[in-house]
Design an enzyme around this catalytic site. Structure first.
Site, mmCIF file in Angstrom:
data_model
loop_
_atom_site.group_PDB
_atom_site.id
_atom_site.type_symbol
_atom_site.label_atom_id
_atom_site.label_comp_id
_atom_site.label_asym_id
_atom_site.label_seq_id
_atom_site.Cartn_x
_atom_site.Cartn_y
_atom_site.Cartn_z
ATOM 1 N N LYS A 115 13.139 -3.800 -1.831
ATOM 2 C CA LYS A 115 12.183 -3.793 -2.666
ATOM 3 C C LYS A 115 11.906 -4.113 -3.692
ATOM 4 C CE LYS A 115 10.618 -3.876 1.899
ATOM 5 N NZ LYS A 115 10.874 -6.108 2.417
ATOM 6 N N HIS B 69 1.187 1.478 10.935
ATOM 7 C CA HIS B 69 2.171 0.522 10.542
ATOM 8 C C HIS B 69 2.039 -0.934 11.590
ATOM 9 C CE1 HIS B 69 2.127 2.338 6.439
ATOM 10 N NE2 HIS B 69 3.237 3.397 7.451
ATOM 11 N N ARG C 197 8.883 -15.051 7.282
ATOM 12 C CA ARG C 197 9.302 -15.726 8.872
ATOM 13 C C ARG C 197 8.069 -15.851 7.668
ATOM 14 N NH1 ARG C 197 8.791 -9.792 8.207
ATOM 15 N NH2 ARG C 197 6.481 -9.525 9.394
ATOM 16 N N GLU D 43 6.068 4.892 -6.695
ATOM 17 C CA GLU D 43 4.991 4.322 -7.342
ATOM 18 C C GLU D 43 3.968 5.270 -7.159
ATOM 19 O OE1 GLU D 43 4.549 0.891 -5.065
ATOM 20 O OE2 GLU D 43 5.636 -0.194 -5.801
HETATM 21 C C1 MV4 Z 1 1.517 1.449 -0.658
HETATM 22 C C2 MV4 Z 1 0.597 1.681 -0.063
HETATM 23 C C3 MV4 Z 1 -0.229 3.082 -1.398
HETATM 24 N N1 MV4 Z 1 0.001 3.001 -2.621
HETATM 25 N N2 MV4 Z 1 2.053 1.718 -2.044
HETATM 26 C C4 MV4 Z 1 2.778 0.436 3.830
HETATM 27 C C5 MV4 Z 1 3.520 -1.170 4.253
HETATM 28 C C6 MV4 Z 1 4.443 -1.581 3.081
HETATM 29 N N3 MV4 Z 1 4.472 -2.370 3.330
HETATM 30 C C7 MV4 Z 1 3.691 -1.034 1.921
HETATM 31 N N4 MV4 Z 1 2.591 0.199 2.353
HETATM 32 C C8 MV4 Z 1 1.703 0.952 1.598
HETATM 33 N N5 MV4 Z 1 2.023 1.245 0.360
HETATM 34 C C9 MV4 Z 1 1.374 2.237 -2.894
HETATM 35 N N6 MV4 Z 1 1.746 2.760 -4.199
HETATM 36 C C10 MV4 Z 1 0.029 2.295 0.589
HETATM 37 C C11 MV4 Z 1 0.461 1.623 1.937
HETATM 38 C C12 MV4 Z 1 0.254 1.606 3.198
HETATM 39 C C13 MV4 Z 1 -0.388 0.331 4.011
HETATM 40 C C14 MV4 Z 1 -0.123 -1.002 2.880
HETATM 41 C C15 MV4 Z 1 -0.493 -1.859 4.219
HETATM 42 C C16 MV4 Z 1 -1.196 -1.695 5.164
HETATM 43 C C17 MV4 Z 1 -1.246 -0.079 6.346
HETATM 44 C C18 MV4 Z 1 -0.692 0.560 5.377
HETATM 45 C C19 MV4 Z 1 -0.683 1.984 5.866
HETATM 46 C C20 MV4 Z 1 -0.881 3.035 5.235
HETATM 47 C C21 MV4 Z 1 0.389 2.945 3.677
#
Ligand code: MV4
Length: 490
Positions: A115, A234, A291, A199
């Site tokens: 990341k 997730h 992917r 973040e």
């Molecule tokens: C976040 C967020 C809130 N704020 N970043 C979860 C998976 C990963 N790809 C990044 N994710 C998140 N990042 C910030 N700064 C909330 C999530 C997140 C989330 C994101 C996408 C789909 C489902 C989720 C469930 C919980 C938290």
């Protein structure tokens, strides 16, 4: 490319081979001892046994897969999703063996696999990002300083993580030291890399991702968005395209940003750029998945483009046959993932034999699966048994089709998440389009599903009773008619 090996199993291996065959390309399956009877093995022109059931002894063994490709004369390897699909070393070994990896270059996989490296790669491309830092951090005092600058709540993320693994929300200064140390040791244990970063925490986001497609001649297009906010821990459950909330203007901005992310890592092939969308419709780049994704069919349906066909053409060095202006969204598509899990028992894996397995058929219904009636669902792999996909003129039609298709999907012998999918499709928060990534947490409980079951049973009972009474009445009338007829004869 006259022959390709599919280094995967289940529905995705089967799905890739269907397109290969359509293109006149021969297919080679690989399989483990648990998958001897699988449709992907039966469908393939040739099949090579890799080894015992555990993926560490079969689908993850790079040398065995390369040997299978060489022995069969396969000229390309498609990795599908999961397993070796985002392993830069594998992509390199394939190329080193003189075989075409049907996917991006190892460099892109590697950069986007981290990341922090991803953030650095896109830094000069003017991509909106969540406020935060771009370097790994271990010093708690420094973390406190940064957290106070960006403001609580903050989110600690693992650089090597992804898909939500190793994330921690921190509400205030007091919690910070402990959460930092936990996050670092967790990341160390899970990924062998303790790098974490900070973040600003976006509290109620939607998860929207853009499908991109790039060729080796510098052309990149996007195939619009997929809405993936309905997820449980997730794990995505229901996906759709397009999103119910994107305006054409935001879609265009997000699409442009996604194309720039692809450009930043010299992307080739089909990839997905993930964004968060906040309540004010600001979007932020999260990560790129290098992917073909599980939920790619919804993008295929609304764009009319076969993504696997495009992946193969790009891998053969062909130019994209269309530009952005040639692409448009037609209709609406929905996907429900069918897992062998019990939605009433905390989504515990449900093991057993598919004693009954009948899929729904009809216009606007697509089922991508890798099982047949009588087969056992192996415990060694991901518990997803199929994807039920519907396509309609608009969102309401796709949802209605999905509810009917779920009713017509007959599975016995194991529990599936089909009732849970129906629960989502019938929920007001979903039908109205007003939901975020907390949908499941906020609205789902086994009791709610039970309540719906009970109601359906009651309705079924009432309908049954009415039919019975109606029948009785008709019988009586019939008897009366027939006796009158008898009378008139005599
Ligand atoms: C976040 C967020 C809130 N704020 N970043 C979860 C998976 C990963 N790809 C990044 N994710 C998140 N990042 C910030 N700064 C909330 C999530 C997140 C989330 C994101 C996408 C789909 C489902 C989720 C469930 C919980 C938290």
């Amino acid at each position: 490319m006259r022959k390709i090996l599919v280094a995967n199993r289940g529905e995705i291996a089967f799905r890739i081979m269907r397109t290969a065959r359509k293109m006149g390309i021969k297919t080679v399956a690989v399989y483990s001892e648990a998958d001897r009877q699988s449709p992907h093995v039966k469908f393939a022109d040739e099949a090579v046994l890799l080894g015992p059931a555990p993926s560490s002894e079969s689908y993850l063994v790079m040398d065995k897969i390369i040997k299978a490709a060489k022995d069969t004369g396969a000229e390309g390897i498609h990795p599908g999703y999961g397993f070796l699909s985002e392993n830069a070393i594998f992509a390199q070994i394939v190329e080193d063996a003189g075989i075409t990896f049907i996917g991006p270059k190892p460099h892109a996989i590697q950069v986007m696999g981290n990341k922090l490296a991803a953030k650095e790669a896109v830094r000069d491309y003017d991509i909106p990002m969540v406020p935060g830092i771009e370097e790994a951090i271990t010093d708690v005092a420094l973390a406190e300083k940064i957290a106070n600058e960006i403001g609580f709540p903050i989110l600690i993320k693992a650089a090597a993580g992804g898909g939500g693994k190793g994330m921690r929300v921190v509400e205030n200064n007091k919690e910070l030291p402990e959460q930092m140390n936990r996050a670092i040791s967790e990341a160390e244990a899970a990924f062998g890399d303790g790098s974490v970063f900070i973040e600003k925490y976006v509290g109620s986001p939607r998860h929207i991702e853009i499908q991109v497609l790039a060729d080796t001649h510098g052309n990149i297009v996007h195939l619009f968005e997929r809405e993936c906010s309905v997820q449980r821990r997730h794990q995505k459950v229901v996906e759709e395209a397009p999103s119910a909330v994107l305006t054409p203007a935001i879609r265009e901005k997000m699409g442009d940003a996604a194309i720039k992310v692809a450009k930043a890592c010299d992307y080739v092939g089909a990839g997905t750029v993930e964004f968060l969308l906040d309540e004010n419709k600001n979007f932020y780049f999260l990560e790129m998945n290098t992917r073909l994704q599980v939920e790619h069919p919804v993008s295929e349906l609304i764009s009319g483009i076969d993504l696997v066909e495009q992946q193969i053409k790009v891998a053969r060095g062909e130019k994209l046959e269309f530009a952005q202006k040639d692409l448009k969204i037609t209709g609406h598509a929905l996907e429900v993932r069918v897992y062998a899990e019990d939605s009433l028992a905390d989504f515990m894996p449900s093991i057993g034999t598919l004693s009954t397995y009948q899929t729904p058929v009809g216009e606007g219904i697509r089922v991508d699966d890798g099982f047949e009636e009588g087969m056992e669902v192996p415990i060694y792999y991901d518990p997803m048994i199929s994807k039920l996909i519907t396509y309609g003129k608009n969102r309401d039609e796709a949802i209605q089709l999905m509810i009917e298709a779920i009713d017509n999907y007959k599975v016995e012998g194991i529990s599936t998440t089909l009732p849970f999918g129906k629960f989502v499709c019938e929920h007001e928060a979903f039908t109205s389009g007003k939901f975020d990534t907390h949908f499941v947490k906020n609205f789902y409980s086994p009791e709610e599903l039970e309540k719906k079951y009970a109601e359906e049973r009651k309705i079924a009972a009432v309908v049954g009773l009415q039919l019975y009474l109606e029948n009785q009445k008709n019988l009586k009338t019939a008897k009366a008619v027939s006796s009158n007829w008898q009378k008139s004869r005599t």
